[in-house]
Motif scaffolding. Structure first.
Motif, PDB file in Angstrom:
ATOM      1  N   TYR A 220       0.839  -1.204   0.000  1.00 56.54           N
ATOM      2  CA  TYR A 220       0.000   0.000   0.000  1.00 56.54           C
ATOM      3  C   TYR A 220       0.876   1.256   0.000  1.00 56.54           C
ATOM      4  N   VAL A 221       1.898   1.274   0.856  1.00 61.63           N
ATOM      5  CA  VAL A 221       2.812   2.427   0.923  1.00 61.63           C
ATOM      6  C   VAL A 221       3.498   2.631  -0.416  1.00 61.63           C
ATOM      7  N   THR A 223       2.378   2.187  -3.282  1.00 57.98           N
ATOM      8  CA  THR A 223       1.479   2.803  -4.271  1.00 57.98           C
ATOM      9  C   THR A 223       1.213   4.272  -3.966  1.00 57.98           C
ATOM     10  N   LYS A 224       1.769   4.778  -2.868  1.00 57.45           N
ATOM     11  CA  LYS A 224       1.555   6.160  -2.445  1.00 57.45           C
ATOM     12  C   LYS A 224       2.885   6.915  -2.468  1.00 57.45           C
ATOM     13  N   ILE A 227       3.575   9.424   0.500  1.00 58.66           N
ATOM     14  CA  ILE A 227       3.860   8.766   1.775  1.00 58.66           C
ATOM     15  C   ILE A 227       5.258   8.161   1.756  1.00 58.66           C
ATOM     16  N   LYS A 228       5.621   7.564   0.622  1.00 60.81           N
ATOM     17  CA  LYS A 228       6.961   6.971   0.493  1.00 60.81           C
ATOM     18  C   LYS A 228       8.046   8.040   0.621  1.00 60.81           C
ATOM     19  N   SER A 350      -5.044  11.120   4.292  1.00 58.50           N
ATOM     20  CA  SER A 350      -4.667  10.511   3.017  1.00 58.50           C
ATOM     21  C   SER A 350      -4.487   8.995   3.094  1.00 58.50           C
ATOM     22  N   ILE A 351      -4.601   8.428   4.294  1.00 59.85           N
ATOM     23  CA  ILE A 351      -4.420   6.980   4.456  1.00 59.85           C
ATOM     24  C   ILE A 351      -5.769   6.334   4.755  1.00 59.85           C
ATOM     25  N   GLU A 352      -6.113   5.287   4.000  1.00 60.27           N
ATOM     26  CA  GLU A 352      -7.375   4.592   4.206  1.00 60.27           C
ATOM     27  C   GLU A 352      -7.417   3.926   5.580  1.00 60.27           C
ATOM     28  N   ALA A 414       2.393  16.369  -4.388  1.00 62.54           N
ATOM     29  CA  ALA A 414       1.524  16.414  -3.212  1.00 62.54           C
ATOM     30  C   ALA A 414       0.487  17.514  -3.321  1.00 62.54           C
TER      31      ALA A 414
END
Length: 430
Positions: A220-221, A223-224, A227-228, A350-352, A414
């Motif tokens: 998941y990280v 794909t972001k 966040i990475k 921004s995080i599910e 961002a």
């Protein structure tokens, strides 16, 4: 529960965790100050002091992803309260040992490890729950209140710790911490950790093994991109900001020979900076470009690291050293809030929901992973290299890191509005 009742409960949460975190952090600050001064006074070694910091960071690095994973699979309230209970039992065990055999360096190290483990489970679960405790419109206020609680306790903790050190036994420091932790536990037990929890559909959640669920968090990280980028920035910044974390008390107590009670006041200066800036963020609208704000504040913090070397180059009086570092710590505190509050809101929104625990665990792991290494390295370096050179070089490296990792292309990713505004302001050429 209707919307009006939920808003009322959210308001209760805002002020309850302000008070609970303030009390818990006050006890922790007093305990940490007493233990730090005890180690430095007993050994006079920055390496012994750094070892205790390493033993605080290392368990957090290892356990954070596990705590985040469990936070996505089990009720986070259980982890928060269970972790807090573990902290109470750990310090109670240290108190009993101290009463029977006297305080020793090894006993402090063991207590630090277990305190860090239990604190990690409680801290990660609570961080992942903030968006469930309050409505989205008041998230920035909630993050500011979280900072505010630490600032208020940070003002009182070092001051009280400095006043108590040398006048009361270390057992009293332990008793104060235990009492504060018990009060925090009681307050947090009254909170509804699923008030604003969003329902998620994940048919594989129950079928996934713990390992598969853990890997899903990393996927998941990946794909972001934003966040990475934040994770890698946190990794390198924490490595080099350790220079001031390790060197601060060592410089003041061992090199500049400041009285412990004055060191307590300088640390409280940082808390005052947090307090003022937190109040500002709690009363203003949500920051429009959080990552841009983070870049500017981290850049300014890097400059402050360099400036903290000045009294080691130019000879000041004891009073001037005290005033100078009081200002330095105030700036660190204020800039820390300017960094953490917008960043916290960005991460919460921004995080599910179904990945939030794992992502916060990964963030904690990345933020902490470089700190044991940095603490060990800087603990050794301060034994052999003049402190002013360490601070100057670290500050320059920090400037390079923020310019590279938070470069314009990342900011525009961002905040697409930044790219649009840039295009609108560029001159039209034929």
């Amino acid at each position: 529960m209707n919307e009006q009742q939920k808003l009322k409960k959210a308001t209760y949460h805002l002020y309850t965790f302000l008070v609970s975190k303030m009390i818990g952090a006050l006890g922790s600050h007093i305990y940490s100050f007493g233990i730090s001064m005890y180690i430095l006074s007993m050994t006079g070694s920055s390496l012994s002091f750094a070892t205790n910091i390493i033993l605080s960071y290392l368990p957090r690095t290892i356990m954070s992803p596990i705590a985040g994973l469990l936070g996505d699979r089990f009720p986070r309230k259980w982890l928060v309260l269970g972790g807090q209970t573990g902290v109470i039992l750990t310090i109670s065990g240290l108190l009993l040992y101290t009463h029977e055999f006297g305080l020793s360096l090894m006993a402090i190290y063991i207590a630090t490890v277990f305190n860090s483990i239990f604190g990690t489970f409680s801290g990660v679960a609570f961080s992942a729950s903030i968006a469930n405790l309050v409505d989205e419109a008041r998230l920035q206020k909630a993050m500011s209140f979280n900072q505010l609680s630490y600032s208020i306790s940070g003002i009182g903790g070092p001051i009280f710790g400095g006043m108590l050190f040398g006048f009361v036994s270390m057992e009293m420091f332990l008793i104060i911490f235990i009492c504060a932790a018990v009060m925090t536990l009681m307050l947090e037990s009254t909170m509804n950790f699923i008030l604003y929890k969003k329902e998620t559909i994940n048919d594989n959640a129950e079928k996934e093994s713990m390992f598969e669920s853990f890997k899903a968090g990393f996927r998941y990280v990946n794909t972001k991109p934003i966040i990475k980028a934040i994770l890698w920035t946190a990794l390198w910044l924490n490595l080099f900001f350790t220079a001031i974390n390790v060197g601060g008390d060592y410089i003041l107590l061992t090199i500049l020979n400041l009285d412990p009670k004055y060191i307590g006041f300088t640390e409280a200066g940082g808390a005052v900076g947090i307090l003022i800036t937190s109040i500002y963020f709690a009363s203003r609208a949500t920051v429009k470009f959080p990552l841009l704000t983070v870049k500017r504040s981290v850049f300014a913090s890097s400059i402050v690291v360099i400036l903290s070397s000045l009294p080691l180059i130019v000879t000041f009086s004891a009073l001037m050293n005290f005033i100078y570092y009081l200002i330095i710590m105030f700036l660190f505190g204020a800039l820390g809030v300017i960094t953490n509050t917008p960043l916290g809101v960005l991460m919460q929104t921004s995080i599910e929901e179904e990945y939030r625990g794992r992502v916060f665990g990964i963030i904690e792991m990345m933020a902490m992973s470089a700190m044991p290494v940095g603490t060990l390295v800087f603990g050794i370096l301060y034994e052999f290299i003049p402190a002013q050179y360490i601070l100057i070089v670290s500050g320059l490296i920090l400037i390079g890191i923020v310019l590279l990792l938070l470069r314009p292309s990342i900011l525009e990713m961002a905040h697409p509005e930044l790219k649009k505004a840039k295009l609108e302001t560029e001159p039209v050429t034929e």
